[in-house]
Design an enzyme around this catalytic site. Structure first.
Site, PDB file in Angstrom:
ATOM      1  N   LYS A   1     113.990  64.396  -1.915  1.00 21.91           N
ATOM      2  CA  LYS A   1     114.151  63.085  -2.550  1.00 21.91           C
ATOM      3  C   LYS A   1     114.112  61.992  -1.491  1.00 21.91           C
ATOM      4  O   LYS A   1     114.768  62.087  -0.458  1.00 21.91           O
ATOM      5  CB  LYS A   1     115.468  63.017  -3.309  1.00 21.91           C
ATOM      6  CG  LYS A   1     115.579  61.811  -4.249  1.00 21.91           C
ATOM      7  CD  LYS A   1     116.848  61.922  -5.096  1.00 21.91           C
ATOM      8  CE  LYS A   1     116.866  60.874  -6.198  1.00 21.91           C
ATOM      9  NZ  LYS A   1     116.984  59.517  -5.662  1.00 21.91           N
TER      10      LYS A   1
ATOM     11  N   GLU B   1     117.164  48.478  -0.928  1.00 23.55           N
ATOM     12  CA  GLU B   1     118.574  48.445  -1.311  1.00 23.55           C
ATOM     13  C   GLU B   1     119.412  47.681  -0.294  1.00 23.55           C
ATOM     14  O   GLU B   1     120.358  46.967  -0.653  1.00 23.55           O
ATOM     15  CB  GLU B   1     119.084  49.871  -1.504  1.00 23.55           C
ATOM     16  CG  GLU B   1     118.432  50.550  -2.714  1.00 23.55           C
ATOM     17  CD  GLU B   1     118.687  52.046  -2.777  1.00 23.55           C
ATOM     18  OE1 GLU B   1     119.310  52.591  -1.832  1.00 23.55           O
ATOM     19  OE2 GLU B   1     118.262  52.678  -3.767  1.00 23.55           O
TER      20      GLU B   1
ATOM     21  N   ASN C   1     144.301  20.761  27.796  1.00 23.54           N
ATOM     22  CA  ASN C   1     144.198  19.559  26.967  1.00 23.54           C
ATOM     23  C   ASN C   1     143.666  18.367  27.754  1.00 23.54           C
ATOM     24  O   ASN C   1     142.731  17.677  27.305  1.00 23.54           O
ATOM     25  CB  ASN C   1     145.572  19.197  26.385  1.00 23.54           C
ATOM     26  CG  ASN C   1     146.139  20.274  25.497  1.00 23.54           C
ATOM     27  OD1 ASN C   1     146.702  21.244  26.000  1.00 23.54           O
ATOM     28  ND2 ASN C   1     145.998  20.113  24.190  1.00 23.54           N
TER      29      ASN C   1
ATOM     30  N   SER D   1     141.614  23.690  10.513  1.00 21.58           N
ATOM     31  CA  SER D   1     140.773  22.834  11.352  1.00 21.58           C
ATOM     32  C   SER D   1     140.060  23.625  12.437  1.00 21.58           C
ATOM     33  O   SER D   1     139.121  23.126  13.052  1.00 21.58           O
ATOM     34  CB  SER D   1     141.626  21.749  12.000  1.00 21.58           C
ATOM     35  OG  SER D   1     142.626  22.370  12.813  1.00 21.58           O
TER      36      SER D   1
ATOM     37  N   SER E   1     118.893  62.203  -0.497  1.00 19.27           N
ATOM     38  CA  SER E   1     119.948  62.879  -1.249  1.00 19.27           C
ATOM     39  C   SER E   1     120.545  64.000  -0.429  1.00 19.27           C
ATOM     40  O   SER E   1     119.854  64.669   0.344  1.00 19.27           O
ATOM     41  CB  SER E   1     119.393  63.429  -2.566  1.00 19.27           C
ATOM     42  OG  SER E   1     120.359  64.226  -3.224  1.00 19.27           O
TER      43      SER E   1
ATOM     44  N   HIS F   1     108.932  40.378 -19.274  1.00 18.72           N
ATOM     45  CA  HIS F   1     110.001  40.958 -20.109  1.00 18.72           C
ATOM     46  C   HIS F   1     110.068  42.477 -19.936  1.00 18.72           C
ATOM     47  O   HIS F   1     110.495  43.198 -20.855  1.00 18.72           O
ATOM     48  CB  HIS F   1     109.806  40.627 -21.593  1.00 18.72           C
ATOM     49  CG  HIS F   1     109.762  39.168 -21.888  1.00 18.72           C
ATOM     50  ND1 HIS F   1     110.872  38.397 -22.134  1.00 18.72           N
ATOM     51  CD2 HIS F   1     108.691  38.316 -21.955  1.00 18.72           C
ATOM     52  CE1 HIS F   1     110.520  37.152 -22.363  1.00 18.72           C
ATOM     53  NE2 HIS F   1     109.196  37.063 -22.247  1.00 18.72           N
TER      54      HIS F   1
END
Length: 454
Positions: free
Chosen positions: A311, A318, A118, A91, A305, A175
């Site tokens: 690279k 990503e 309370n 809860s 890399s 496709h």
């Protein structure tokens, strides 16, 4: 933590200490947005209780102290004071009591009189109506402040790229195979529309998420809550946040069922699906630089890399796809948890809160970063795009109405077997004159075949 904030051990009550002992499966606390929302509920409930002091025993002095403490905690949230694990009683009672105890201890110091967790801070409330209300407030706050603006920014940047690429003709692909020509602008316009529709879906459920069960207390009947308490508290929350909050027309439905939370999570998931598709396309279109599609050039943000010099990877694409997968997983958990409402309570509220709020935050931040650090700087290799458009066998589709499907298929077969362009094979066969060939096999004209495409 604020230097004036006392150490946790001085403000924790027995409920907080028991929760820390019992729920040690993770150190991950409740999301900050939810804690702030709980504090805002306590802040707005205090004056509503003071207005009914005869029924609630909350004096104006005690209410003022509660309000002051909650305001300070909301501004500078000291997470060390709210360490209860997100995986706890279903809860959310332990977190609600953690907040009640901390606020009561600090308000006691401020007021110079006892403020009870309370009897005063939690007056006219139950975890069962407070926690789902706080969840809705937190979700709408993050939706309006984080996710929707970020998606709108991404849609705007995609529209800008669409305009910039309006005349960049390229081969379409279905496709993963060549299809009839399209412009890069049309492609990016489609991405923008996906994001815009995601925003529409998210905004469509704001009113339902904003229906709060405050005033229903334990099971929705409103026991121990004086008449008008829920409506007054919610009105104060709505005025302070600007969110579309109102009292739920049926407390039982909103306390026992969490359908609007499941709905919102589903729309967040749909937005994640759209971003996955868009980021995935962009990553593929930028693949290369020598052996991929290489129609797009992405900004070089960092080395890609640790071993291959020079690279560069599509890092933000990503990030977006990873975040999207996480959001989809979170939504699955939300849907399962949402289905587990039994009788007058759903005992998976902390899980619902954790996963939904994480999804909204993650996707918002990912969308903003993707827009500003990647999409805004994308460039097109126009020469390569046009070369693909002119060399694809799918150009022969435009010959169907002139020479028929079978004759066009024969030209495609010869073009594929010889490596020649469709227009060159058609010219050699003499199926149309030069003017007709130039007009029928113009890839840009094919991309704009329908006037509605503009």
């Amino acid at each position: 933590m604020n230097p004036h904030t006392p150490p946790p051990q001085e403000v924790f009550g027995k409920n907080t200490r028991l929760a820390l002992d019992n729920f040690d499966v993770t150190t991950e606390p409740m999301p900050a947005a939810l804690l702030r929302a709980l504090l805002s509920v306590k802040r707005c409930a205090a004056p509503a209780n003071a207005a009914r002091a005869d029924a609630t025993h909350v004096s104006p002095e005690i209410a003022a102290a509660i309000v002051a403490v909650c305001e300070d905690l909301e501004k500078d949230l000291p997470l060390a004071l709210f360490p209860v694990s997100v995986f706890q009683t279903g809860s959310g009672t332990s977190t609600n009591m953690n907040v009640n105890e901390v606020v009561a201890a600090l308000a006691t110091r401020l007021a110079g009189m006892e403020v009870h967790p309370n009897d005063h801070v939690n007056a006219s409330q139950s975890t069962n109506d407070v926690f789902p209300s706080a969840l809705r407030i937190a979700a709408l706050t993050l939706l309006d402040g984080e996710l929707v603006p970020s998606l709108q920014r991404l849609a705007s940047v995609l529209r800008e790229r669409s305009v910039a690429f309006a005349d960049v003709v390229k081969a379409g692909r279905t496709h993963h195979m060549d299809a009839t020509p399209i412009t890069l602008g049309q492609e990016f316009g489609g991405y923008a529309a996906q994001v815009e529709e995601a925003v529409e879906r998210l905004q469509s459920c704001r009113e339902r998420v904003g229906r709060l069960p405050l005033g229903g207390t334990a099971v929705g009947t409103g026991v121990n809550a004086p008449a008008g308490f829920g409506a007054d508290t919610i009105a104060a929350l709505a005025a302070g946040t600007g969110l579309p909050l109102r009292e739920a027309p049926d407390h039982f439905a909103v306390q026992a069922g969490q359908d609007s939370i499941v709905e919102l999570s589903g729309h967040v998931r749909t937005a994640a699906v759209a971003l996955f598709k868009i980021a995935g396309d962009i990553r593929l279109l930028a693949s290369g630089p020598r052996t991929g599609i290489a129609e797009l050039r992405l900004p070089e943000l960092q080395p890609g890399s640790s071993i291959m010099p020079g690279k560069v990877n599509p890092v933000l694409c990503e990030v977006v796809t990873q975040v999207a997968v996480q959001v989809m997983g979170n939504d699955t958990a939300v849907a399962l948890a949402g289905s587990q409402g039994q009788f007058e309570l759903n005992a998976y509220l902390p899980l619902l809160a954790r996963n939904l709020l994480e999804s909204i935050t993650l996707l918002g931040r990912a969308a903003r970063s993707f827009a500003d650090r990647c999409v805004a700087s994308i460039e097109a290799d126009e020469e390569r795009c046009r070369a693909y458009a002119e060399s694809t066998p799918a150009l022969a589709t435009a010959l169907n109405t002139a020479i028929g499907y079978d004759a066009a298929t024969s030209i495609v077969r010869e073009a594929q077997a010889t490596g020649r362009r469709i227009i060159d094979v058609a010219r050699a066969r003499g199926v149309l004159n030069e003017e007709q060939l130039a007009r029928v096999l113009d890839p840009l004209a094919m991309a704009h075949a329908r006037p509605a495409d503009g």
